[in-house]
Design an enzyme around this catalytic site. Sequence first.
Site, PDB file in Angstrom:
ATOM      1  N   CYS A  47       0.887   5.653  15.788  1.00 18.11           N
ATOM      2  CA  CYS A  47       2.094   4.982  15.071  1.00 18.11           C
ATOM      3  C   CYS A  47       2.585   5.833  13.732  1.00 18.11           C
ATOM      4  O   CYS A  47       3.712   5.854  13.306  1.00 18.11           O
ATOM      5  CB  CYS A  47       1.916   3.715  14.691  1.00 18.11           C
ATOM      6  SG  CYS A  47       0.667   3.593  13.398  1.00 18.11           S
ATOM      7  N   CYS A 120      -6.572   4.457  22.850  1.00  8.39           N
ATOM      8  CA  CYS A 120      -7.291   4.131  21.683  1.00  8.39           C
ATOM      9  C   CYS A 120      -8.770   4.462  21.330  1.00  8.39           C
ATOM     10  O   CYS A 120      -9.338   3.972  20.312  1.00  8.39           O
ATOM     11  CB  CYS A 120      -7.136   2.667  21.720  1.00  8.39           C
ATOM     12  SG  CYS A 120      -8.274   1.676  22.989  1.00  8.39           S
ATOM     13  N   ASN A 291       1.590   3.302   0.591  1.00  9.51           N
ATOM     14  CA  ASN A 291       3.081   2.869   0.278  1.00  9.51           C
ATOM     15  C   ASN A 291       4.037   4.134   0.311  1.00  9.51           C
ATOM     16  O   ASN A 291       4.832   4.235   0.977  1.00  9.51           O
ATOM     17  CB  ASN A 291       3.085   2.068  -0.842  1.00  9.51           C
ATOM     18  CG  ASN A 291       4.480   1.727  -1.117  1.00  9.51           C
ATOM     19  OD1 ASN A 291       5.375   1.828  -0.473  1.00  9.51           O
ATOM     20  ND2 ASN A 291       4.677   1.091  -2.304  1.00  9.51           N
ATOM     21  N   GLU A1290      -0.471  -6.154  37.897  1.00 13.18           N
ATOM     22  CA  GLU A1290       0.477  -6.941  37.218  1.00 13.18           C
ATOM     23  C   GLU A1290       0.136  -8.272  37.101  1.00 13.18           C
ATOM     24  O   GLU A1290       0.429  -9.221  35.836  1.00 13.18           O
ATOM     25  CB  GLU A1290       1.831  -6.894  37.951  1.00 13.18           C
ATOM     26  CG  GLU A1290       2.365  -5.373  37.736  1.00 13.18           C
ATOM     27  CD  GLU A1290       3.461  -5.260  38.713  1.00 13.18           C
ATOM     28  OE1 GLU A1290       4.478  -4.909  38.319  1.00 13.18           O
ATOM     29  OE2 GLU A1290       3.248  -5.496  40.116  1.00 13.18           O
TER      30      GLU A1290
HETATM   31  C1  FAD Z   1      -0.734  -0.867   7.761  1.00  7.65           C
HETATM   32  C2  FAD Z   1      -0.564  -1.314   6.200  1.00  7.65           C
HETATM   33  C3  FAD Z   1      -0.797  -2.755   6.304  1.00  7.65           C
HETATM   34  C4  FAD Z   1      -0.830  -3.345   5.038  1.00  7.65           C
HETATM   35  N1  FAD Z   1      -1.329  -4.675   4.944  1.00  7.65           N
HETATM   36  C5  FAD Z   1      -1.132  -5.256   3.565  1.00  7.65           C
HETATM   37  C6  FAD Z   1      -1.364  -6.705   3.351  1.00  7.65           C
HETATM   38  O1  FAD Z   1      -1.725  -7.200   4.665  1.00  7.65           O
HETATM   39  N2  FAD Z   1      -1.303  -7.296   2.250  1.00  7.65           N
HETATM   40  C7  FAD Z   1      -0.889  -6.539   1.279  1.00  7.65           C
HETATM   41  O2  FAD Z   1      -0.994  -7.066  -0.001  1.00  7.65           O
HETATM   42  N3  FAD Z   1      -0.834  -5.070   1.267  1.00  7.65           N
HETATM   43  C8  FAD Z   1      -0.629  -4.450   2.540  1.00  7.65           C
HETATM   44  N4  FAD Z   1      -0.468  -3.264   2.591  1.00  7.65           N
HETATM   45  C9  FAD Z   1       0.104  -2.553   1.374  1.00  7.65           C
HETATM   46  C10 FAD Z   1      -0.815  -1.822   0.817  1.00  7.65           C
HETATM   47  O3  FAD Z   1      -1.899  -2.899   0.163  1.00  7.65           O
HETATM   48  C11 FAD Z   1      -0.421  -1.114  -0.480  1.00  7.65           C
HETATM   49  O4  FAD Z   1       0.611  -0.040   0.097  1.00  7.65           O
HETATM   50  C12 FAD Z   1      -1.318  -0.313  -1.186  1.00  7.65           C
HETATM   51  O5  FAD Z   1      -2.206  -1.308  -1.931  1.00  7.65           O
HETATM   52  C13 FAD Z   1      -0.893   0.766  -2.166  1.00  7.65           C
HETATM   53  O6  FAD Z   1      -1.666   1.330  -2.820  1.00  7.65           O
HETATM   54  P1  FAD Z   1      -1.901   2.967  -2.426  1.00  7.65           P
HETATM   55  O7  FAD Z   1      -3.221   3.224  -3.600  1.00  7.65           O
HETATM   56  O8  FAD Z   1      -2.083   3.436  -1.226  1.00  7.65           O
HETATM   57  O9  FAD Z   1      -0.671   3.344  -3.386  1.00  7.65           O
HETATM   58  P2  FAD Z   1       0.159   4.616  -3.054  1.00  7.65           P
HETATM   59  O10 FAD Z   1       1.084   4.475  -1.892  1.00  7.65           O
HETATM   60  O11 FAD Z   1      -0.632   6.067  -3.311  1.00  7.65           O
HETATM   61  O12 FAD Z   1       1.302   4.466  -4.202  1.00  7.65           O
HETATM   62  C14 FAD Z   1       2.153   3.244  -4.097  1.00  7.65           C
HETATM   63  C15 FAD Z   1       3.017   3.224  -5.433  1.00  7.65           C
HETATM   64  O13 FAD Z   1       2.156   2.828  -6.624  1.00  7.65           O
HETATM   65  C16 FAD Z   1       2.475   3.539  -7.732  1.00  7.65           C
HETATM   66  N5  FAD Z   1       1.018   3.562  -8.326  1.00  7.65           N
HETATM   67  C17 FAD Z   1      -0.100   3.716  -7.580  1.00  7.65           C
HETATM   68  N6  FAD Z   1      -1.373   3.732  -8.546  1.00  7.65           N
HETATM   69  C18 FAD Z   1      -0.734   3.611  -9.696  1.00  7.65           C
HETATM   70  C19 FAD Z   1      -1.166   3.544 -11.053  1.00  7.65           C
HETATM   71  N7  FAD Z   1      -2.550   3.357 -11.344  1.00  7.65           N
HETATM   72  N8  FAD Z   1      -0.092   3.494 -11.831  1.00  7.65           N
HETATM   73  C20 FAD Z   1       1.052   3.524 -12.014  1.00  7.65           C
HETATM   74  N9  FAD Z   1       1.660   3.547 -10.598  1.00  7.65           N
HETATM   75  C21 FAD Z   1       0.703   3.619  -9.676  1.00  7.65           C
HETATM   76  C22 FAD Z   1       2.684   5.000  -7.278  1.00  7.65           C
HETATM   77  O14 FAD Z   1       3.628   5.766  -8.049  1.00  7.65           O
HETATM   78  C23 FAD Z   1       3.573   4.352  -5.900  1.00  7.65           C
HETATM   79  O15 FAD Z   1       4.898   4.188  -6.530  1.00  7.65           O
HETATM   80  C24 FAD Z   1      -0.333  -2.427   3.907  1.00  7.65           C
HETATM   81  C25 FAD Z   1      -0.082  -1.362   3.929  1.00  7.65           C
HETATM   82  C26 FAD Z   1      -0.343  -0.587   5.014  1.00  7.65           C
HETATM   83  C27 FAD Z   1      -0.017   0.684   5.384  1.00  7.65           C
HETATM   84  S1  FES Z   2      -4.871   1.575  24.561  1.00  8.71           S
HETATM   85 FE1  FES Z   2      -7.065   1.106  24.658  1.00  8.71          FE
HETATM   86  S2  FES Z   2      -7.591   1.821  26.614  1.00  8.71           S
HETATM   87 FE2  FES Z   2      -5.490   2.206  26.575  1.00  8.71          FE
HETATM   88  S1  FES Z   3      -1.568   6.676  13.866  1.00 10.52           S
HETATM   89 FE1  FES Z   3      -2.540   6.374  12.242  1.00 10.52          FE
HETATM   90  S2  FES Z   3      -2.752   4.242  12.303  1.00 10.52           S
HETATM   91 FE2  FES Z   3      -1.583   4.688  13.812  1.00 10.52          FE
END
Ligand code: FAD
Ligand code: FES
Ligand code: FES
Length: 1359
Positions: A47, A120, A291, A1290
């Site tokens: 994905c 997977c 994010n 199926e």
């Molecule tokens: C598949 C997936 C599932 C998710 N599910 C959930 C969920 O169920 N619940 C939920 O709440 N969230 C969920 N998220 C969101 C995830 O929690 C946030 O994307 C994550 O917490 C962001 O943190 P990061 O360190 O990855 O941020 P980054 O992507 O590295 O940064 C994000 C933003 O924050 C800013 N930033 C980061 N750190 C700082 C700092 N210290 N000071 C100032 N700015 C800063 C950056 O400039 C940027 O703009 C999900 C994300 C994904 C990809």
């Molecule tokens: S996606 Fe898990 S075995 Fe095909």
């Molecule tokens: S390919 Fe990375 S989580 Fe789906």
Amino acid sequence: MAEGQESVLLTFYINGKKVTERDVDPETMLLSYLRKRMRLTGTKYGCGGGGCGACTVMLSRYQVHTRTVSHCAVNACLLPVCQLQGAAVTTVEGIGSTKTKLHPVQERIAKAHGSQCGFCTPGMVMSMYTLLRNNPQPSMEDITETLAGNLCRCTGYRPILDGYRTFCEVSGCCQADGAKCCLNANSPAENSPKCCQLKDKDTGLANGKEAADNLESGRLELFDKDDLLPLDPTQDLIFPPELIRMAESGEEVTQVFRGERVTWVSPVTLEEVVELKARHPEAPIVMGNTNIGLDMKFKGVLHPFIISPSRVSDLFEVTHKPQGVSIGAGCSMSVLRGVLEGLVRSLPPEQSETHRALLQQLANLAGPQIRNVATLGGNIVSAYPNSDLNPVLAAGNCTLTVVSKGERREILINEDFFTGFGKTLLKPQEIVLSVFIPVSQEGEFVRAFRQAPRKENALATVNAGMRVRFRLGSSVVEELGLFYGGVGPCTLAAPKTCQQIIGRPWAEETLSAAYPVLLEEIPLDSSAPGGRVAFRRALTLSFLFKFYLQMHQKLAEMGVLAENLPQDMRSALKGLPNHFLPSYQEFQEVLEGQPGQDPIGRPMMHRSALSQATGEAVYCDDMPHTQGELFLTLVTSTKSHAKIIDIDFSAALALPGVVDVITAGDIPGRKFRTLSGLTEELLAEKEVTCVGQMVCAVVADTKPHSKRGAAAVRITYEDLPDRVFTVEEAIKQKSFFGPQREIGRGDMTEGLKMADHIHEGEIRIGGQEHFYMETQSMLVVPVGEEREMNVYLSTQHPTYCQEAIAETLNIPSNRVTCHVKRVGGAFGGKVTKTSILASITAVAAWKTERPVRLVLERGEDMLITGGRHPVLAHYKVGYRNDGRITAADVNFYTNAGNTVDESVLVIEKILLHFDNAYNIPNFHGRSNACKTNLPSNTAFRGFGVPQCMLVTESIIDDVALKLGRTAEEIREINMYRGPSMTHYKMEFNPENMLRCWEECKKRSCLESRREDIAQFNQQNRWKKRGIAQVPIKYGVGFADGFLNQAAALVHIFLDGSVLVSHGGAEMGQGLHTKIQQVASRELRIPTSLIHISETNTHMVPNTCPSAASFGTDANGMAVKDACETLYTRLEPLRTRNPKGTWQSWIKDAFLEKISLSATGYYRGHDTHMDWERQEGQPYAYFTYGACCCEVELDCLTGDYRTVRTDIVFDIGRSINPSIDIGQIEGAFMQGVGLYTSEELTFSPSGVLYTRGPGQYKIPAICDVPLKFNIYLLPGTQNPHAIYSSKGIGEPALFLGSSVFLALKDAVAAARRDAGLSGPFQFHSPATADRTCLACASHLTQMVPISKPGTFQPWAIDSP
Ligand SMILES: Cc1cc2nc3c(=O)[nH]c(=O)nc-3n(C[C@H](O)[C@H](O)[C@H](O)COP(=O)(O)OP(=O)(O)OC[C@H]3O[C@@H](n4cnc5c(N)ncnc54)[C@H](O)[C@@H]3O)c2cc1C
Ligand code: FES
Ligand code: FES
């Protein structure tokens, strides 16, 4: 290196080998680095957005302060290579291999049959491996939590869990611990929580009765648990000592990496970060990249300058003070969780209220791979509307410490801090240093709430953090904070509602007066992004109500309130059951006298399972790059109906790496495919008829370059009127693909006259995305001579692709060879759509004379390739007081999308199957394929059957609700019995169908559990249980007789090894394994001598699709035929030398000039269907089954859990029970997805919103029934198929509907409590919003509903 110096060198390890990189491109993620640069293709792309876990690897780092090595599972697709300084990466290739030694984690998933298509599997393996590195004796809860971020579309997860359960110290049955099974004792062994006789307190089901029975009676098991490699930690790679030395030396310098478009700076001190931020306020701080990474990948956001302070220690500091804890903003969710768990253990409970509320949210926030990298600061600053942490942090009065050049300030996290979507009060140059979480005070309580489209690994639909402080010793509210997520552009507060409550006692009247205020205060516009407005508003009330009940009970426990909550109300406080119980699979022993070497009828591991589990299995995109290879990206329409005025690709051609742009004008041969008599353009020339239609394609030297090229193509459109999206609109505008189909028996008028009652209703069944884990992939290589093309692709129908390419290029088919090694899941989606994609790719290869690869991204795949047809059915049913249905008339409308594809065949199959198990004497149906401006739908496992049978079962359900009887009674009254004839006049004997039904009733204890459920429902107002049993009668094979043929080619080589080729594609269904078994039986040699390399159109020509549950039936017979020929040819040699060996006979045969190669052919059944006369023999035979499911539903949120599933299937004599049971479980779970959670949404202008696992929820481990039993019906024969087996690919999908119907049963119970009875509208999928709203609680009733037509909804209402 001296202070102030910069480095462009990156040092890390992969699988124990040192990697030094100079000037890495900051846009390169670890996944593509591993796959393309290191040629480690075991790690898969599913994905690209962190939602599927296919790319899981283990990341290890040395922690200087604790002098330990930490290991965590991460998603390689979101991990920038630039962040790897000092890290050790372990991929699936690094832990074991078939060539050296397998790792037990690889071996057990394979041997337990947990790998079908295998796409997977490496991700699963790596998640589990990481768990074992951290915890060699995990509990079942640890395992399910670890795998929560890994999706599998094939297996149904049960075998994966069973395989990995073998790592747990304690198993399900008391006997497994070495003692005598307690079932043999007279009474339950109360002191043993594992006692088989004790009821599980979570589910109310007997703990492990069947598992214990199994052990006692020595029944067959699908795999041998004694034949497994032990876990041996010495096998693990050690953490590289060089990285420890590097970390301990403390000699870290700022790193700077400059790529084509982005510069990445990784500072090491806080001062540097602050300085950099002052100079580049617009630059993001990249931490977990979960994010910002998504924005850059999916929204095309470009950040030319990136600051990555992941090595700045100040951001990771944790400081404990009496007033609370300060946690560095750089701490990951997992670290945060660890810190909070420690505090909950050490602090008095009244001080850790906020900590516990945060922990509750963290348990469900994303999956483990995301939690291991996503940071606290990132989550807060990202300011997602549905961040799980922000409402709780706000409720808990938490504060931020923020720094910038020369400034440091504290900011309270509250409603003022969040200023809009993704916006906060922070100034651009500020960074968050830490978060302070204060301890709670006496009399203060903090709670968290969350509802998500799936229990795990899904962003919340709505969440909340709530805090109340009571006047000491009283129930009067002194302070209250209510914060919500998911109901506005950012985290919102409800101060007016709080004011309404503050100063008043905590009582029902107080809360009742607050609900209208809350509704007014958080209004959520009817057009609000995200849709589901009524549900989201209802959830705001539900959460407040739950908070009220929780606090009421708390105050009662504290003695402040005199009365406990009434018993039935307490059901709102309990969570849903989640404790997995041992499951049970029953199958039959082979017939007495069958030689031990003959594998037919015995469980046998998928022949590629070990290669799949080690990452060695080669999928299409794992093939190495060829010289001069180009990558193709499609440019798709952004309009649903428009004239193409101009395509300007000059800007694209000017970009680096772009080689060419392919348009319809470049196609040398036919520019369209013909299906069901209608044509489908490969690339649109003059007009587009849906968003996502392919218009042209850009080819470039790399994937990023072709993507950028595609983004630069400018298409000018002129909108056309009359867009049609929904079935209703199509009916109104008479927009259909002909012909309409009609079928019936008896006389409707007479039938209705005979009825005591007539009822009319409608039901919708939504579409479904295939979501095969391997997206559409292909590589076309021009041979460079005589117009020959070698095509490597992932398809179910290589011949069809060969023909399509030949026609498109205007060359004979004998110049095109299609190779299919394996398919990473297909489910019907890799036939017609693949042929079109392959044709376009072939044109690019033709034009550029270079190899061209096309691998769709998940979002592109979902947008372009369509899926299952949504269906709307109107029905009229006549029935008698005794439950007998005298007449049923159904109109089916399918949403076919913008091209016909296989829609006419789908509507035909709908009419052939809508009788299911019922002999309704006067029975009539019409079926239409609606032509709309949505992407064209196509074949999908079951081909219309899962839709039409749910209609029939819903009719039965309505009759039962009308008559106040159980649906099972009405089903039984109306079932076929004795020698019978379908409505298209095909004779059959339903005996085995009835046997399955009765056996299922017995095995599931349906009757007694219904009584238990009635009692449960009486005692619980807000949790309801429901149960449903459904039968199935499924026709196997193709109705067009010519498609039932198959051919094979078998070679025996001089060393005695055998190469089998046949026309079927291996897509996880275990076809090659079964074929190997067939060849083994026929040639009387071990399976180890038999190899199947690939499906290849030059080895076996003119093949039929691997579909219709007919793969083994057809190809198995063809292989049998070829093997028989060979075996017969060897007969004289065997007679002459009976003591000879296989190898000696083969040598002799060669010397005597006996051909060791033979073709085999199977003519197949002469099925047919005459639609004029409405009769025929469209199927070879029927497969029968029955399924009983019980669910528990939270009526206040729509969350549910399948507590137990029992399936009985008649599949004749199974060729391979492990594979057949795997097919049943996998199809069932896919059905559960179809009927409960998978929902495609489109914007009002026809743009698909659901383009990845983030928005589209296929079942995950949390959706597996807690007890999942499968029984193969004994004593059945099938004279119509090989070795008396039956097709099974199926049919079981439809059985997922028993979860839907059980939910409906639970909803009906809730409605009775709300004073409502009788049939009610309940459309599929039964998503949480539909289910919750159908319960019609006093809270949902309060939500005002805007009149349709008075507003523009966010999404099309039911396409
Ligand atoms: C598949 C997936 C599932 C998710 N599910 C959930 C969920 O169920 N619940 C939920 O709440 N969230 C969920 N998220 C969101 C995830 O929690 C946030 O994307 C994550 O917490 C962001 O943190 P990061 O360190 O990855 O941020 P980054 O992507 O590295 O940064 C994000 C933003 O924050 C800013 N930033 C980061 N750190 C700082 C700092 N210290 N000071 C100032 N700015 C800063 C950056 O400039 C940027 O703009 C999900 C994300 C994904 C990809
Ligand atoms: S996606 Fe898990 S075995 Fe095909
Ligand atoms: S390919 Fe990375 S989580 Fe789906």
